[in-house]
Design a protein around this motif. Sequence first.
Motif, PDB file in Angstrom:
ATOM      1  N   TYR A 228       0.842  -1.187   0.000  1.00 22.35           N
ATOM      2  CA  TYR A 228       0.000   0.000   0.000  1.00 22.35           C
ATOM      3  C   TYR A 228       0.883   1.244   0.000  1.00 22.35           C
ATOM      4  O   TYR A 228       1.792   1.372   0.827  1.00 22.35           O
ATOM      5  N   PHE A 230       1.409   5.224   0.488  1.00 18.63           N
ATOM      6  CA  PHE A 230       0.873   6.375   1.201  1.00 18.63           C
ATOM      7  C   PHE A 230       1.674   7.622   0.852  1.00 18.63           C
ATOM      8  O   PHE A 230       2.876   7.553   0.607  1.00 18.63           O
ATOM      9  N   LEU A 237      -3.756   7.431   1.907  1.00 19.62           N
ATOM     10  CA  LEU A 237      -3.565   6.269   1.047  1.00 19.62           C
ATOM     11  C   LEU A 237      -3.737   6.662  -0.412  1.00 19.62           C
ATOM     12  O   LEU A 237      -4.695   7.323  -0.781  1.00 19.62           O
ATOM     13  N   LEU A 300      -9.229   1.614   2.557  1.00 23.24           N
ATOM     14  CA  LEU A 300      -8.119   0.727   2.221  1.00 23.24           C
ATOM     15  C   LEU A 300      -8.592  -0.433   1.375  1.00 23.24           C
ATOM     16  O   LEU A 300      -9.677  -0.962   1.612  1.00 23.24           O
TER      17      LEU A 300
END
Length: 335
Positions: A228, A230, A237, A300
């Motif tokens: 992920y 960021f 995100l 998310l």
Amino acid sequence: MNPRYRRLLIPGLLVLLLVVVIVSSLARRADGAEAEPQVVSRMNDPRITESSGLAVSRSYDGIVYTINDSGNDPLIFAIELKTGRTVGVTRVEGGTLSDTEALAIDSEGTLWVADTGDNLERRKDAALYALPEQGPGNHTVVASRYPISYDADSHNVEALLVHPVTGAKLLVSKALLSGTIYKLPTTLSTDRTNLAVAQKGTGPSAVTDATYTSDGKYAVMRTYASMYLFDAAKGTLLNGVRTPDQKQGETIAAEARSLLVGSEGSDSELIRVPIPSATPEPTPTPTDASKPTPEQGDDLPVEPMLFVFGAVGAAVILGVGVAIRAKRSRRVVSD
């Protein structure tokens, strides 16, 4: 077709459609990180069986470091990236390291070891250890030990981020639903406990490692199957993509223009993957202007296994419904 079977056909088709939608969704998510994966080498040292931390050397070209987690000697292995061969081993002294889970290197060439793993969440001796990176050769180094606490509770933490420019340090807990992000003091002390303060927003579930990109612009958190991206400054995100399949994906580290991911297990691969694209957050429309701006961790991407569990759950529910309807149909016929 028997009318009774025709009634069973519709729920069955719904289950099939649900599975197709989920599989298609997973395939789209996989495109990002798996477009150009490259197996660089395998760590062939028989002592490296539970690689849980990874860092790219700032002082020695072509060298990466790894460390095993709990139940192993406190050894940092210097690996020649292109061959996977161990070219140096550093024994860390200066404390009792029990569950080392992450490595990071700051702008001054200090190697940080996170002895923060705590599966049972009852440790009171979590700490960071700091030592100059040693590179090739065999060494024994007495590291500086910085005790860490979070709050009244203990937490299982497997991710350490050290900003490559400012040196700021973050820890991310490993949790089932979402991880907590903790900020450490700017100046750490060796003679008192350093309180890691929980930050607003959350990280992904089951974070096994994390890193900043080499320019410090982005933070990347990885799980067993995904990573992920960021925005490091805003904490928002930007994107979530799949990682290549690995036995037990544990580690991530930043190269100049790409990322390296690794896994536990003997003869484990080091795989180079592109940095996920920084897909911008949608700009709120005037009708959404009164809504709060999403914080870190909002919206998310859900882990693939949660998709699978959802699919299985839905299939089971529909299957039970089908069975009940079929049973009722047989009862009506028999009556």
